[in-house]
Design an enzyme around this catalytic site. Structure first.
Site, PDB file in Angstrom:
ATOM      1  N   LYS A 219      57.649   2.698 -28.130  1.00  8.78           N
ATOM      2  CA  LYS A 219      58.195   1.382 -27.801  1.00  8.78           C
ATOM      3  C   LYS A 219      57.154   0.616 -27.001  1.00  8.78           C
ATOM      4  O   LYS A 219      57.022   0.769 -25.783  1.00  8.78           O
ATOM      5  CB  LYS A 219      59.487   1.543 -26.993  1.00  8.78           C
TER       6      LYS A 219
ATOM      7  N   SER B 165      64.198  -2.898 -34.608  1.00  8.78           N
ATOM      8  CA  SER B 165      64.840  -2.808 -33.313  1.00  8.78           C
ATOM      9  C   SER B 165      66.229  -3.446 -33.376  1.00  8.78           C
ATOM     10  O   SER B 165      67.104  -2.943 -34.059  1.00  8.78           O
ATOM     11  CB  SER B 165      63.952  -3.460 -32.240  1.00  8.78           C
TER      12      SER B 165
END
Length: 616
Positions: free
Chosen positions: A201, A404
């Site tokens: 991430k 996401s």
């Protein structure tokens, strides 16, 4: 003397008022005449016609998008001209598919000079429609004064590709370079606290590092290699070359230019990337040779996409059943917002209205978003789930980016469709909190007070972040990640451990996601709509595109906020004009853009699902 001065000023003021009145009246009459002209043209202009054997001309202006955003009229005054245009992908694809079986269309012409781009998967979807058009046996001709990589990728599907003798084909491969602000933030004494789950991430890295992490480097390399394979293999197939030959040209461009004495057009011709070098008049002659001239003059027999769509729209028969395509394009934010972002409350209301419309038998959620607010993402996903429970099939169709928060939304569908070049995945979550206590201390500014509990005033950027608050934030992030895994596991019939293996914030191409079980099928919007109709059991149906509408108050506030910008009162622009236009100005612009993007985020829990990714 004083009386004469006042009389002079009064006369000047009166002349100014008269001049202003004259300008206002002139503008009013000009607008009135323009409006009357538009009405006359609308009611009395002849119906568009397709002469037999015409060429359908694809000449996209600007960027190819899922849903064009309206530009305010005064934006024409900025930067000395009109803003870049936008053209909807679905319109181009619809026109090409209709032309394939239209006996009046004799050829397809692609002119790419005004195309800016639009994402690899969008170009690939249009390209696939053109390849399908070629099965009709009708020729496809393409030309550019010069070809950027996106322009050439689209043009390379044609049977015959022309290039100006002074042009070039700029095939450069793919790259991803970011700007990292940690050194500058450290110098200013600004701390950015990051809470995240998933080693891949990488959204927060520009604010916490001075370079790319090894995890992000690995993920980015795999992603770009996958996207380049899609582009390279498509170009090779279109030009009847081997993928190795395309790679050899891209990697050996210096040698190719040296062999052609710097003539980029000749180098492209010798590499087999184009068929002919032609001037504009030679191109016109080639089109006349292919489709002839219009009746009564010597112009090429041709019709533009917008006129063609207007014609076939009039000819189409109305259908009783409907399949609704809802476009979710942009960053996901909380609340009610106009087009340009995916606002949770706005889209929840839109999905609810579609669910309650008896004429709509199925829903396709077309997603082109890198994510954003976790709260808003869940709100939209839940509305899609309620739509399924109400008996209406829901299909998620991924455009260029559905990662996401975009993937979280897709988890609410019965099926997920993606293009091979879609950027998706990035199943992870993070939160960020900036701290400005040190810069304030350096300026001699103190912050002090009292609180009744550990978290009261803890998230005050003027104060150092309390360890209790930091631990609470991390626990919330970890809970959010588990919730994300559970949501995906339930939707994909996978175990949480299986999802975790392909999650951890890593980004995948659509092709890789299909192999990993994150996507059901590879295909574009057309295939997704057909799948939705099949699930709903309808054969004869109309595709509709419902959009969220702003209230009067929203429009008023938005226009007031943008009025200064529309009139050129852009303080950032003034500062930029005064600054040096070199590297420093570029850096300042990058920081401004990054800060502006962060300021749009408004998740009530400060939890975000964003991949910091885009497609080339």
């Amino acid at each position: 003397m004083i009386r004469g001065l006042f009389r002079f000023l009064f006369n000047v003021l009166r002349m100014f008022v008269r001049l202003l009145d004259l300008i206002v009246r002139g503008a009013f009459y000009a607008l009135m005449i323009f409006g009357i002209g538009v009405l006359v043209a609308f009611f009395f202009s002849p119906e568009p016609e397709v002469q037999p054997g015409s060429a359908l001309v694809l000449r996209p202006v600007g960027a190819i998008v899922e849903q064009p955003a309206l530009e305010p009229p005064l934006a024409l005054l900025r930067a000395g001209g009109a803003p870049a245009g936008q053209v909807r992908l679905a319109d181009l694809v619809e026109a090409v598919h209709a032309a394939r079986d239209d006996s009046r269309i004799g050829a397809l012409v692609i002119e790419t000079d005004e195309l800016i781009g639009g994402g690899l998967s969008k170009l690939a979807e249009l390209r696939a429609a053109i390849a399908d058009f070629k099965t009709s046996g009708k020729p496809v001709l393409a030309r550019g004064e010069r070809f950027t990589q996106s322009q050439y990728y689209l043009a390379s599907v044609a049977d015959e590709v022309h290039l100006s003798a002074d042009g070039f084909v700029l095939l450069r491969g793919l790259a991803r370079y970011g700007t990292y602000f940690k050194g500058a933030l450290d110098h200013l004494g600004i701390k950015v606290h990051v809470f995240r789950v998933g080693q891949y991430k990488s959204f927060s890295e520009p604010f916490t590092r001075s370079d790319m992490s090894e995890e992000d480097r690995e993920s980015s390399r795999d992603l770009l290699d996958g996207l380049w394979r899609v582009m390279r293999d498509d170009i090779a197939a279109g030009r009847k070359l081997t993928p190795e030959a395309v790679d050899a040209h891209v990697n050996g461009i210096r040698d190719a230019l040296a062999a052609s004495a710097g003539d980029a057009a000749r180098a492209a011709l010798e590499a087999g990337l184009i068929d002919r070098l032609s001037t504009r008049d030679e191109w016109r002659a080639r089109l006349i040779e292919a489709v002839g001239t219009a009746a009564g003059d010597d112009e090429v027999r041709r019709i533009a996409v917008d006129r063609y769509l207007a014609l076939i729209g009039q000819e189409a028969d109305a259908a009783g059943a409907r399949v609704a395509v809802i476009v979710a394009q942009g960053t996901i934010v909380d609340g009610m917002e106009p087009t340009g972002v995916v606002a949770g409350d706005t889209f929840a209301r839109l999905i609810r209205s579609v669910r309650e419309d008896d004429s709509v038998k199925a829903v396709v959620m077309r997603i082109d978003s890198p994510g954003g607010s976790a709260w808003a993402s869940e709100l939209i996903r839940h509305e899609l789930e309620l739509t399924r429970q109400a008996g209406k099939p829901v299909i998620a169709s991924m455009s260029s980016v559905a990662a996401s928060g975009g993937y979280w939304i897709a988890a609410g569908a019965d099926e997920i469709w993606a293009a091979p070049a879609t950027v998706t995945g990035s199943i992870g979550i993070f939160g960020m909190f900036p701290e400005f206590s040190e810069p304030l201390r350096r300026m001699g500014i103190g912050v002090d007070g009292v609180a009744t509990a550990p978290l009261a005033g803890a998230l005050d950027p003027r104060r150092p972040l309390d360890p209790v608050a930091a631990e609470a934030m991390q626990l919330s992030i970890e809970h959010g990640y588990r919730r994300f895994l559970q949501t995906v596991a339930s939707a994909r019939n996978m175990s949480i451990d299986e999802v975790d293996e392909v999650a951890r914030g890593r980004v995948w191409t659509g092709a890789a996601a299909a192999e990993l079980g994150l996507v059901d099928h590879l295909g574009g919007l057309r295939e997704a709509v057909a799948a939705a109709a099949q699930r709903a059991g309808v054969v004869d149906y109309e595709v509709v595109w419902p959009e969220a509408r702003e209230s009067f108050e929203q429009r008023l506030v938005r226009r007031l906020l943008r009025a200064g910008e529309d009139l050129g009162l852009d303080l950032a622009g003034w500062r930029g004009a005064a600054a040096h236009t070199g590297a420093l100005a570029s850096l300042v612009g990058e920081v401004q853009r990054s800060a502006a993007e962060l300021l749009r985020w408004n998740d009530p829990q400060h939890l975000y699902l964003h991949c910091l990714c885009d497609t080339p």
